[in-house]
Motif scaffolding. Sequence first.
Motif: not given
Length: 174
Positions: A140-156
Motif C-alpha cells: 500500500t506504500y513505498n519505502l525509501l531504502v537509501t540513496s548514495f553517490y557512486l564514486e567510481k566509474d565501474h559502480q556506474v
Amino acid sequence: MGGSYKFPDLIELSDFNGDWVKYEDHLYSIFVSHFVYSKPLFKGKIVNYRRTPEVAGKIQSFFHVTSVNSSLTKNPDDRIPDLRRCERIHWIRKIIDDYSNKVGIFSEIKCWAEDWKQYKRWHLLLEHYKFLVVIEERETYNLLVTSFYLEKDHQVKKKLKKFNDYVQMQRTPF
C-alpha cells in the motif's frame, strides 16, 4: 558532471564552517520537510520512511541516506557519516518527483526493478550525476531504502548493466 539539466548545488559542510552539528541539523530539516511533512509519490503510492530505531531523536531512514555502515555488526547506531550522501540529500525528493511527474530531469533518470526478499526494489539512477535512489515497493506504500553517490566509474557501469538487462528483459516475450 554532465547532463542537460542543472541540478541543485551541493550542500557542503564548509557552508556551515565545518560545524557538524549545525550541518546535520540542516540536513535533517531537509529530510523531514521532504519525507515527513509532505510525502512524494512513486508509481502512484506514497513514499514512506523507516522511523525506528531512532538515533539521537532522528528517524532511521535519515541515517541510511547520509551515512554508511561502519562495521559488519547489525547495530543501527554503528554508522559513519558519508559527506557525498549528505551533500546530495535534497536531490532524493527531486529525483522521485521529477520521475513520477515526468518533468525536469525525468528523461535522464534510468529506472529498473530488482527483487529483494519478498519485495521489489526500484532503482532510480541519475547517471551523469552518479547518484542512485532506492525505493522498496510495498502493498500500500513505498519505502525509501537509501540513496548514495557512486564514486567510481565501474559502480556506474555496473548499475547501467542492471538497467540495460532489466530493459532487455521487459522487451523479451516469455
